[in-house]
Design a protein around this motif. Structure first.
Motif, PDB file in Angstrom:
ATOM      1  N   LEU A   9       0.980  -0.933  -0.035  1.00 44.17           N
ATOM      2  CA  LEU A   9       0.410  -0.158   0.001  1.00 44.17           C
ATOM      3  C   LEU A   9       0.820   1.280   0.100  1.00 44.17           C
ATOM      4  CD1 LEU A   9      -3.625   0.427  -0.240  1.00 44.17           C
ATOM      5  CD2 LEU A   9      -2.514   0.872   2.801  1.00 44.17           C
ATOM      6  N   PHE A  17       1.364   3.540  -3.771  1.00 47.92           N
ATOM      7  CA  PHE A  17       0.833   5.095  -3.241  1.00 47.92           C
ATOM      8  C   PHE A  17       1.807   5.865  -3.238  1.00 47.92           C
ATOM      9  CE2 PHE A  17      -3.241   3.143  -2.444  1.00 47.92           C
ATOM     10  CZ  PHE A  17      -3.979   4.402  -3.383  1.00 47.92           C
ATOM     11  N   THR A  59      -6.591  -3.182   0.569  1.00 48.76           N
ATOM     12  CA  THR A  59      -4.852  -2.619  -0.116  1.00 48.76           C
ATOM     13  C   THR A  59      -5.151  -2.828  -1.800  1.00 48.76           C
ATOM     14  OG1 THR A  59      -4.414  -3.077   2.000  1.00 48.76           O
ATOM     15  CG2 THR A  59      -3.018  -2.703  -0.158  1.00 48.76           C
ATOM     16  N   SER A  79      -7.459  -0.490  -3.124  1.00 48.12           N
ATOM     17  CA  SER A  79      -7.312   0.774  -3.563  1.00 48.12           C
ATOM     18  C   SER A  79      -6.286   1.389  -4.495  1.00 48.12           C
ATOM     19  CB  SER A  79      -6.765   1.139  -1.589  1.00 48.12           C
ATOM     20  OG  SER A  79      -6.877   0.984  -0.907  1.00 48.12           O
ATOM     21  N   VAL A  80      -5.670  -0.188  -4.646  1.00 50.77           N
ATOM     22  CA  VAL A  80      -3.829  -0.038  -5.581  1.00 50.77           C
ATOM     23  C   VAL A  80      -4.555   0.014  -6.922  1.00 50.77           C
ATOM     24  CG1 VAL A  80      -1.698  -1.729  -6.611  1.00 50.77           C
ATOM     25  CG2 VAL A  80      -2.029  -1.181  -3.740  1.00 50.77           C
ATOM     26  N   LEU A  91      -6.038   3.103  -8.318  1.00 49.88           N
ATOM     27  CA  LEU A  91      -4.928   4.641  -7.780  1.00 49.88           C
ATOM     28  C   LEU A  91      -4.574   3.852  -9.789  1.00 49.88           C
ATOM     29  CD1 LEU A  91      -2.670   6.527  -6.799  1.00 49.88           C
ATOM     30  CD2 LEU A  91      -1.082   3.836  -6.634  1.00 49.88           C
TER      31      LEU A  91
END
Lengths: 376, 466
Positions: free
Chosen positions: A106, A110, B177, B180-181, B184
């Motif tokens: 994570l 990011f 995770t 979200s990854v 992104l």
């Protein structure tokens, strides 16, 4: 007469662009920037770009992610709120690996994505003069651009433009330097401020509604409304209509000792059976903090957190009046209650009450300390 | 090489050369016109019909979810001993569907498979939607979903922390995770496409919106320089992540002591199954999209052929995993595991086990034939079969293993209710509604990545193989 700004050459394909770069780099002194619809092989070398630092950033933040994941798990499940799982030591780390791994990924991803966009490429940026040029629509579609910054030492705009045409540019455009950032108008600022106030007000109302109505609306109270027996309530389940059952006749509750003291005066003769050891005082302190301190205060001085809310006047336990009471009498009051104080018979058993009494004695002595009490 | 004649040499080189990933000549400009124009055009009638059906199914699903919230989990067929049923089956199924997207966009990027560029965007979008749908199920399964935030470690006045040694907790972290990854990664790929859209739309509102979404991307070489690096790094990390997510999902089962679940084969078995199911869904969607949106020259038969080969490979791996499961059961010499394994094939739910084997192992063997790899109807048959088979595989793992445990006195048959089926239908509705919306408002093909593989796009003349 060198102006500021830059000159932009438009090329039909990637080959022309890449071939033009070394030539221009040799003759113009200003910074070069290429604009392309997609990444092009070898252009970074032609433009002399240094290796991207993304890899190093990602590695660093990946390590930070791994460590923060592992240390947090160790602290939370091993130190702050120890959970015993399958008889393993509190600080065994093996089962923490999956979450540690996820945290690593994570943090690293990011860092890579947002670090590239926001930090390395300095986006979002809408004021760039090339972005405002009509040529931009070509560069996001199928044309290629080469921008040459003009500076004091280098050739002027006309020379650079000629140079670009010579190298194969099909069109050349002059880009003026971006003007200073325009100040926001008062109307704009007012509308932004108004918007923020409105959003805050809505959020506040929503929160108010959620905390007031949500916990008592229907599915949330199903647990409360299920069929059950409540103390002190009637219930048709039993024939006599009482929800509570009386104790079976001629029996004694397990572990209970009949208490035969009838009044506070009588209780004075009862001795505290517990020794005054550190363990007992510690236990007394814990019980006092959990059960007594809300009213009597942590110091026993009669000022607790609940005192103002109820308007009651709890006894000041460190006053002379209570110091003069015998241990048995304090114990009696805890058991039976006195004035506004309820009975704690259901909450504390005999030994717990005696331990609390010892702690009250310790408080009394500590708050009325004499010179002899100080250890030398 | 020197021993070969010139003609032989030519033949060898021709054989070695990869088939083209595009059919017919196409330029960067054509590509933009074809792919990006969908965003501004009025949708065809078929789209509106499909959208109304899927959104209706999704709404019905939400109604059933609302009913579940109102009366509680008792609305479902779950009960002891089968306490995990449709809720967890659907969760594992949809998370699995999500795996193909990351496989295509990240792992195939690392392997420099050029054909992935045309389908990567669509597959990534499917990943995101599938994970969103999957995430719904644990939330509604907790029974009191308004307290689901207790799963997150946050400082609270009770002074409690969640148990980080619990596989269910690992799942929370792995899935969030992953979501979200994936989001992104998908968004980063969209940034240059948003810039293209910004520069070709006329409407003020749309232009402003795309401008903001593109972060003011201007395609500067210095930006691409960092962009490519970052994209590659995320691909590398996402490869590890995608393998970890379904492994962690399998830990929910494998770390327990239930016979049939407590097996070391589970993590690779689950990952392979996930990719298998996900690829079937991608093939299914691509077949529909390429014909309805007229993208046959961008998503060619070659693409579908390659995807079907991966499907076939996964099918063979699944066969191996099933056999190994049987072997492990037999080799364990444990009567409980023997019993559970037999339940998979000949028990009360034996039909589900046999259906799983037929759909996942037997029908995909058709893909050995070139005809089925390139024929629309053949592909539809196989991918629908695999989708059904993979759902029932999870049914077998969960329901068949649980319904007869150590104590014969607790044995009980599981029967799903209307609400169970309603929510399952709703999950398909929601997924396809999101997919249809995506196909309307965002470019379904990553134009920037396609431009890279167009012939003559790179200075060397050859297309750039990433």
């Amino acid at each position: 007469m060198n102006g500021k700004g830059s000159v932009l050459g438009i090329f039909a394909n990637a080959r022309l662009l890449v071939e033009a770069i070394p030539d221009i780099r040799g003759k113009a002194t200003g910074r070069l920037e290429a604009y392309t619809p997609f990444p092009i092989h070898g252009i970074d070398r032609a433009l002399g770009l240094r290796k991207s630092p993304v890899g190093g950033m990602v590695f660093l933040m990946g390590v930070v992610g791994a460590l923060s994941g592992l240390l947090f798990e160790l602290w939370a499940n091993g130190v702050d709120y120890p959970i015993l799982t399958a008889g393993k030591p509190y600080l065994s780390w093996e089962a923490f690996v999956p979450i540690m791994f996820e945290m690593t990924v994570l943090f690293a991803c990011f860092t890579s994505g947002l670090g590239m966009l926001l930090l390395l490429n300095r986006l979002p940026l809408f004021r760039n003069p090339v972005l405002r040029s009509p040529a931009m629509a070509l560069f996001t579609k199928d044309k290629f651009g080469l921008e040459v910054q003009l500076d004091e030492r280098g050739p002027d705009a006309e020379t650079v433009a000629a140079l670009l045409r010579q190298s194969g540019a099909e069109a050349v455009e002059r880009i003026e330097e971006a003007g200073p950032r325009a100040a926001a108008s008062p109307e704009f600022l007012a509308s932004v401020a108004g918007g923020i106030v409105l959003v805050c007000a809505l959020a506040g109302l929503l929160t108010y509604w959620a905390t007031k109505l949500f916990p008592v609306s229907v599915p949330m109270v199903h647990m409360l409304s299920q069929p059950r027996l409540d103390p002190e309530r009637s219930d048709p389940f039993f024939r006599d209509g009482f929800g509570m059952r009386p104790p079976v006749a001629a029996t004694v509750l397990r572990g209970s000792v009949p208490y035969l003291i009838a009044s506070e005066e009588e209780a004075a003769v009862v001795q505290n059976p517990l020794p005054r050891t550190e363990a007992v005082l510690g236990r007394g302190r814990q019980l006092f903090t959990d059960h007594c301190a809300v009213c009597h205060g942590l110091l026993g001085n009669g000022i607790g957190t609940l005192t103002p809310a109820y308007g009651a006047k709890p006894a000041n336990l460190v006053a002379q009046k209570i110091i003069d009471l015998r241990d048995g009498q304090i114990h009696y009051v805890v058991r039976m209650g006195k004035n506004a104080m309820p009975s704690y018979a259901a909450d504390l058993d005999d030994d717990q009450r005696w331990a609390a009494v010892h702690y009250v004695r310790a408080l009394q002595r500590a708050l009325n300390a004499k010179d002899e009490d100080i250890a030398r | 090489m020197s021993a070969l004649s010139a003609a032989d040499r030519e033949l060898v080189l021709r054989k070695l050369r990869l088939p083209p990933v595009l059919s017919g000549p196409i330029t960067c400009g054509d590509l933009d016109d074809q792919v990006l124009s969908h965003v501004t055009q009025k949708p065809p009638r078929a789209w509106a019909v499909a959208f109304s059906i899927t959104s209706l199914a999704a709404l019905a699903g939400f109604a059933f979810i609302g009913y579940t919230f109102y009366v509680g989990i008792g609305a479902w067929g779950n009960n002891i001993p089968v306490a995990w049923a449709f809720g967890i089956i659907n969760f594992v199924f949809w998370i699995g569907i999500g795996h193909a997207g990351t496989l295509i966009s990240a792992i195939l990027l690392l392997f420099r498979a050029r054909w992935r560029n045309a389908i990567a965007r669509f597959a990534e979008a499917m990943t995101i939607f599938a994970v969103m749908v999957a995430g719904l199920f644990p939330l509604i399964h907790v029974g009191r979903p308004w307290l689901a935030f207790w799963l997150m470690p946050y400082p609270n006045q009770r002074g409690l922390w969640p148990n980080f040694r619990s596989p269910l907790m690992w799942d929370v972290f792995a899935v969030s995770t992953y979501f979200s990854v994936s989001l992104l990664y998908w968004y980063l790929g969209l940034v240059p496409d948003f810039a293209s859209l910004r520069d070709r739309t006329r409407g003020r509102v749309r232009r402003f919106l795309y401008s903001v979404l593109s972060f003011g991307w201007r395609g500067a070489a210095t930006h691409w320089h960092h962009f490519e690096r970052a994209y590659l790094v995320i691909a590398g990390l996402a490869t590890g992540l995608v393998l970890s997510v379904h492994s962690v999902v399998s830990f929910d089962f494998a770390v327990s002591l239930v016979p049939g679940w407590h097996m070391t084969i589970f993590p690779p078995y689950f990952v392979c199954g996930a990719i298998f199911a996900g690829f079937a869904m991608v093939v299914l969607a691509m077949v529909v999209v390429r014909t309805t949106m007229h993208l046959e020259h961008l998503i060619t038969e070659y693409h579908l052929d390659v995807m079907n080969r991966i499907l076939l490979t996964c099918s063979c791996l699944m066969a191996y995993a099933y056999l190994l499961e049987g072997f492990t059961a037999w080799y364990s010499m444990n009567p409980y595991i023997h019993h559970t394994f037999l339940q998979y094939i000949v028990g009360a739910y034996g039909w589900a086990g046999r259906l799983t084997i037929a759909c996942n192992i037997l029908i995909p063997q058709l893909l050995w034939l070139r005809f089925f790899r390139r024929n629309t109807a053949g592909m539809l048959l196989v991918s629908v079969a695999v989708t059904i088979g993979m759902w029932f595989e999870r049914f077998v793992i969960i329901v068949s293993s649980l319904h007869q445990d150590f104590l014969p006195s607790s044995w009980h048959l599981y029967k799903p209710t209307v609400v169970d089926f309603g929510i399952l239908t709703g999950s398909f509705g929601l997924f396809f509604t999101l997919v249809l919306l995506f196909a309307r408002v965002l470019p379904v093909i990553a134009t920037t990545e396609m431009k890279i593989v167009l012939p003559g796009s790179q200075p060397g003349g050859e297309s750039h193989e990433r």
